[in-house]
Write an enzyme that holds these catalytic residues in place. Structure first.
Site, PDB file in Angstrom:
ATOM      1  N   SER A 555       0.855  -1.195   0.000  1.00  0.00           N
ATOM      2  CA  SER A 555       0.000   0.000   0.000  1.00  0.00           C
ATOM      3  C   SER A 555       0.886   1.238   0.000  1.00  0.00           C
ATOM      4  O   SER A 555       2.037   1.203   0.460  1.00  0.00           O
ATOM      5  CB  SER A 555      -0.887   0.016   1.248  1.00  0.00           C
ATOM      6  OG  SER A 555      -1.515   1.269   1.417  1.00  0.00           O
ATOM      7  N   TYR A 568      -2.734  -0.797  10.478  1.00  0.00           N
ATOM      8  CA  TYR A 568      -2.736  -1.132   9.051  1.00  0.00           C
ATOM      9  C   TYR A 568      -1.446  -0.668   8.380  1.00  0.00           C
ATOM     10  O   TYR A 568      -0.784  -1.417   7.666  1.00  0.00           O
ATOM     11  CB  TYR A 568      -3.938  -0.470   8.374  1.00  0.00           C
ATOM     12  CG  TYR A 568      -4.005  -0.688   6.880  1.00  0.00           C
ATOM     13  CD1 TYR A 568      -4.491  -1.882   6.360  1.00  0.00           C
ATOM     14  CD2 TYR A 568      -3.584   0.307   5.997  1.00  0.00           C
ATOM     15  CE1 TYR A 568      -4.546  -2.086   4.983  1.00  0.00           C
ATOM     16  CE2 TYR A 568      -3.633   0.119   4.625  1.00  0.00           C
ATOM     17  CZ  TYR A 568      -4.122  -1.089   4.124  1.00  0.00           C
ATOM     18  OH  TYR A 568      -4.171  -1.279   2.758  1.00  0.00           O
TER      19      TYR A 568
END
Length: 678
Positions: A555, A568
């Site tokens: 990501s 996350y």
């Protein structure tokens, strides 16, 4: 409008092709003769519809038929130049075609056109080939069928064989068909129903005779130590051996595999005559063109250790390649096609099962089915007589026939990922599904791994079924579950080449609201999960020795410090560094490890739909339905990122263009300056 004769032919062909006792996949051909109107003259013309080259009876449609004018077809008899030049006749068939479209005429066209019967079937039933390959086949044919079926000595398919069968029918008015030595059967009739009835009568009569008069143990007794392992032990051993065997079978070119442990196979592998019969090879051309002239057979009992079996398989493979090269050298002539590879297509492991190989899954599966047919043929022949296949010289004439080479050259160019086996986690939705879809479209075999088995299987079905994709349950945070999923992969397709660590989830919370459970859950799925998947896959990748790709869907958050997602972003940073670490460690084995950093993939995302979207929308002060556009507006390109964009990046990273790239992270975020890699 389909001609009635052609319609009857298609219906008959589909029935015959659907029954494995009658013929095998893409094996045999059928024909029908009838009257149609010539659109040029307006006059009636006699035509023949015949299954074209490369088709399959069970799935035959009108497009798979070649249509020829019979007057021109039969006129070829007057210009036939003889055996030495009979391959020229196949090209001559093109000048007999009627209309446009349809399939190319096959080598067996003469058999159908020259025989004086309205309907003709040429089939490869196991029972019929058993008689055809028996040492005393002529005597058995007369004994079993009387005057109804006539023996035809082996002759390579072609124009002369058509002349031979035509003459036999003319000289034997009571005959309804013939046994083609070493090959199969041909039957005929005045109507489609009669031809089908006659074909089935030959097959059923041969089957019944073998059952009634055959030996109880045609393969001899069971060899101690070679008996089948339990199903669970077979599957465990097969999964452990599959990467090694696939690597060996792919020495010349990458192959996809298929595993079979049916009773038919296991009984043969445990028998006294295994070594003797397998060394003789197959006989029917349709068999050995897909299985090679003979298999590679492991000569160790199932009680041997995996390491012992692996070591012996490598020795046997070296010997097999030398033996195949000697076979080629012994029979090749100056104008023979180049050797097509010396690796086995069938590998037999007593107590475990059969591994078969091909350029794609369907070809690998069909190769296995054909060797099962060959086992049935050998059983039938040995039950009544002695199995006596055609000679290696004749096999070579078929295998390296110029016409066979031409057929291979007509095959479409392989897609970029053909022969590659991909394992994609979290592939039942969103980014993972888009990746699985793109890889399958580019020719890869795909394992759709997901926590939800039902959804994974549904996606696999959408991609084309078990010859293209399978769905497996995979909790990536569970080591045993991950290993089971990798084992399922190598059993389904023979091995593994391409791993995509995509499974993920996210909980959007600020630091003080993030619980230990939140932290552990996200790290278990993404950091630990990626590690477990990569570790299990790497063992198979290394054992195969074929290189490979590992892709991490990380990501932009792995390098960008955004608000309210400490757990996350930290686990994505963990994944990003795994890419670098594994690129260094696995590079020695030819395995490339790269990452992709998407941002804001809202559309179709399971993560966003599960609450992450609502949380991020609240964080940024926008409506959830506007979140995709919000992400797009903050980028340099002002364009929303969708799952297919990430799939495109996977395609490029794992395709033929970036073979020297490893340890790289590719942003797929429409340009987020704060996430630029430094």
């Amino acid at each position: 409008m389909t001609n009635p004769a052609a319609a009857d032919l298609i219906a008959r062909s589909n029935r015959l092709g659907a029954d494995p006792k009658t013929t095998n996949y893409a094996g045999g051909n059928t024909s029908a003769k009838g009257i149609a109107t010539d659109p040029v003259t307006g006059q009636d013309v006699e035509l023949m519809w015949v299954k074209g080259s490369g088709g399959d009876l069970g799935t035959l449609t009108e497009k798979g038929l070649a249509v020829l004018r019979l007057d021109r077809m039969r006129a070829l008899v007057d210009v036939y130049p003889g055996l030495d030049r009979e391959d020229e006749m196949v090209a001559a068939f093109d000048y007999c075609l009627h209309g446009k479209g349809g399939a190319a005429p096959s080598i067996d066209t003469a058999m159908h056109g020259l025989v004086d019967a309205a309907h003709v079937d040429h089939l490869h039933p196991d029972a019929g080939i058993a008689i055809a390959t028996a040492a005393d086949g002529p005597a058995l044919t007369e004994k079993i069928f009387g005057e109804k079926v006539v023996w035809v000595p082996w002759r390579r398919p072609g124009f002369q064989l058509g002349l031979d069968i035509a003459e036999i029918k003319a000289q034997n008015p009571e005959a309804l068909g013939c046994i083609l030595g070493g090959h199969g059967i041909t039957a005929w009739g005045d109507s489609s129903d009669e031809a089908e009835t006659n074909s089935l009568w030959i097959i059923d009569t041969a089957t019944a005779y073998i059952a009634e008069h055959g030996k109880a143990q045609p393969f001899g007794g069971v060899v101690t130590g070679f008996e089948a392992l339990t199903e669970a032990d077979r599957r465990t051993r097969a999964a452990a051996l599959a990467p090694t065997i696939r690597g060996l079978a792919s020495t010349d070119k990458p192959m996809v595999g298929h595993f079979t442990d049916s009773d038919v196979v296991l009984d043969f592998l445990a028998s006294e005559k295994l070594a003797q019969l397998s060394a003789l090879g197959t006989s029917c051309p349709d068999h050995f063109l897909r299985t090679k002239v003979k298999p590679m057979v492991l000569d160790l009992p199932a009680s041997a250790t995996i390491d012992e079996q692996i070591a012996r398989l490598k020795e046997l493979h070296e010997a097999y390649r030398a033996d195949y090269q000697a076979y080629y050298d012994a029979h090749a002539t100056a104008d023979s096609p180049a050797i097509r590879g010396a690796d086995p297509l069938i590998v037999l492991v007593p107590g475990v099962g059969m591994f078969s190989y091909g350029a794609n899954k369907q070809t690998a599966r069909v190769a296995g089915e054909f060797y099962v047919n060959a086992i049935n043929v050998m059983r039938g022949a040995e039950a009544l007589s002695t199995y006596a296949p055609i000679s290696d010289a004749e096999k070579f004439r078929i295998e390296y026939w110029a016409l066979e080479e031409a057929k291979l050259q007509r095959m479409p160019k392989p897609k970029s990922h053909q022969g590659r086996i991909a394992f994609v986690t979290g592939a039942a939705s969103g980014i993972g599904k888009a990746i699985a879809t793109r890889l399958a479209a580019e020719g890869a075999c795909v394992v759709v791994a997901d926590l939800d088995l039902e959804k994974a299987q549904a996606v696999a079905s959408e991609l084309g079924g078990s010859d293209v994709a399978i769905g497996v349950a995979a909790n990536v945070a569970d080591a045993d579950g991950v290993q089971a999923a990798i084992d399922a992969t190598v059993l389904a397709f023979g091995g593994i080449d391409l791993v995509v660590n995509n499974a993920g989830l996210s909980l959007s919370k600020p630091l003080l609201e993030t619980t230990e459970k939140d932290w552990d859950l996200q790290h278990d799925v993404m950091a630990k999960g990626s590690f477990l998947v990569s570790r299990a896959a790497a063992k198979a990748l290394i054992e195969q020795g074929m290189g490979g790709d590992v892709i991490y869907i990380s990501s932009k958050n792995s390098v960008f410090a955004g608000p309210n997602n400490i757990a996350y972003s930290a686990t994505k940073a963990d994944q990003a560094h795994q890419v670098r670490l594994l690129a260094v460690e696995l590079g020695a084995y030819g395995v490339r490890v790269n990452g992709i950093n998407p941002d804001g993939v809202v559309r179709g995302s399971g993560i966003f739909a599960a609450g992450w979207g609502a949380n991020r929308a609240a964080t940024y002060g926008v409506n959830e339905e506007d979140l995709g556009q919000y992400y797009a507006n903050r980028t340099i390109l002002k364009r929303e990122v969708v799952p297919e964009n990430v799939a495109d990046a996977v395609f490029v990273l794992t395709g033929p263009e970036l073979t020297r790239t490893t340890g790289l992270h590719i942003p797929v975020d429409s340009g987020v300056a704060a996430a630029f890699l430094r």
